[in-house]
Write an enzyme that holds these catalytic residues in place. Structure first.
Site: not given
Length: 399
Positions: A25, A77, A144, A283, A324, A327, A356
């Site tokens: 990048c 990237g 950034r 990813d 969970c 919930c 959460c």
């Protein structure tokens, strides 16, 4: 950026994101989780996908699809560090192996390298472009920056101007972190000023040496951020601006698929292929233990529909802690993304989502509005009716 529907295995075609440039990048965003992936390939001469591997992917990817419309997603990237000729070659191969199918392309970029030539190419070939921008200048430039530490905001805005000039369709994705989470309405209104009608917020949750990273958005701040933006949206913008989290929440409220993997009951339907042909479960899980194989040795279909990958997807729900499962809003978030489950429950059990507290506060706040919009949909009326109902005090945005 996520501009796709993430779908159950075999119900619809598989989906694999493509990394033509690997972990390379031109920016050095402080919170970036991906550049470290170079360490997986210390012997690589470069991190560029070859054209023969590109052809193999396109051939296999198209052969694996079972419906006429096929989506390719290009990610990095930084995707524009490959030149236009690479993507022209990809389009030629898509036509060669597509056999008349409708093929769409989505490309994610930080926008800094956009030029008139790039934008003409995207317009001529109907690319949808995802732009990463973290809000107004003081928010965006906080993290950034480029390799020399210089801010990137004005370069990104120039890129957005070029997209508009050439009529290229684009969406925006803003990473929400510990800093810009304090400016929810400024963040949201900035995107509206840029005429961005499809908005994605991505909360940053990473670890460093097993501990939460300092730039993570705290759970309470995340909830406050979503609530502030929702209250503005539900009063003024329903049906005009589309915020991914709000659309996904309404979908889950009505029993429909949320259209984003993080809020679905299972995952594992969206793999990723690195520059050398290695395929990973997701990813966010590009680690050796989640490597499914290499496209030169196994087909995409074999890898993505393998028992191992199906188990990865099912584990999203099957490994939830009891807190969970008990919930009242489990249906709305389904534990969110497994990568964010780095906290502990009230009784000390592992596997609780870091965000959460924020999600619970958000769902609790929007429940009356979601109930109203669900009722409108059930009676085949537009959810946007809620705006008039709020003005007439017939609906509320408060729990």
């Amino acid at each position: 950026m996520d501009n796709t529907q993430f779908i159950a295995p075999f119900a619809k075609p598989l989906y694999v994101m493509l990394k033509p440039i690997g972990a390379v990048c031109n920016l050095r965003c402080r919170y970036c989780y991906y550049l470290e992936k170079k360490d997986l390939y210390p012997d690589a001469a470069n991190y560029v996908m070859s054209e023969d591997l590109l052809e193999e992917f396109i051939r296999q990817y198209l052969e694996s699809q079972t419906i006429p419309q096929v989506l390719f997603t290009w990610h990095g990237g930084e995707t524009l560090m490959r030149n236009i000729s690479f993507y022209k070659k990809a389009l030629e191969l898509q036509r060669q192996y597509g056999r008349g199918r409708q093929i769409d392309n989505v490309l994610q970029t930080n926008g800094v390298l956009l030029t008139d030539d790039w934008c003409r190419f995207f317009k001529d070939n109907n690319f949808l472009i995802g732009i990463s921008v973290d809000g107004p200048q003081h928010c965006h430039d906080h993290y950034r920056r480029d390799r020399e530490g210089r801010p990137s905001f004005f370069k990104v805005m120039k890129g957005i101007s070029l997209l508009k000039k050439h009529g290229v369709e684009f969406n925006v994705m803003g990473v929400v972190n510990d800093y810009n989470a304090d400016y929810p309405l400024e963040f949201y209104n900035f995107f509206k000023e840029q005429e961005c009608h499809y908005i994605q917020f991505a909360p940053i949750v990473e670890t460093i040496d097993g501990k939460p990273a300092p730039w993570n958005v705290p759970a309470k701040k995340w909830g406050d951020f979503l609530i502030a933006v929702f209250d503005e949206w539900v009063r003024n913008d329903v049906g005009t601006y589309y915020v991914q989290y709000f659309d996904a929440t309404l979908a889950n409220w009505t029993g429909e698929k949320p259209g984003v993997c993080t809020m679905a009951k299972t995952c594992g339907h969206a793999g990723v292929m690195e520059f050398n042909g290695d395929v990973y479960s997701c990813d966010h899980f590009v680690y050796p233990e989640y490597r499914l194989g290499n496209i030169r040795c196994r087909t995409l279909t074999e890898m993505m529909y393998s028992d191992r990958q199906l188990r990865f997807g099912a584990d999203k729900y099957d490994t939830l802690p009891q807190q969970c499962l008990d919930c009242q809003y489990l249906f709305a978030c389904n534990g969110e993304c497994p990568k964010n489950r780095i906290a502990k429950t009230a009784d000390g059990a592992p596997g609780l989502n870091y965000l959460c507290e924020g999600y619970y506060a958000f769902f609790d706040h929007v429940a009356p509005s979601m109930d109203f919009m669900k009722n409108e949909l059930m009676h085949r009326r537009p959810p946007a009716n809620i705006m008039e109902a709020i003005r007439l005090n017939q609906a509320t945005v408060q729990p």
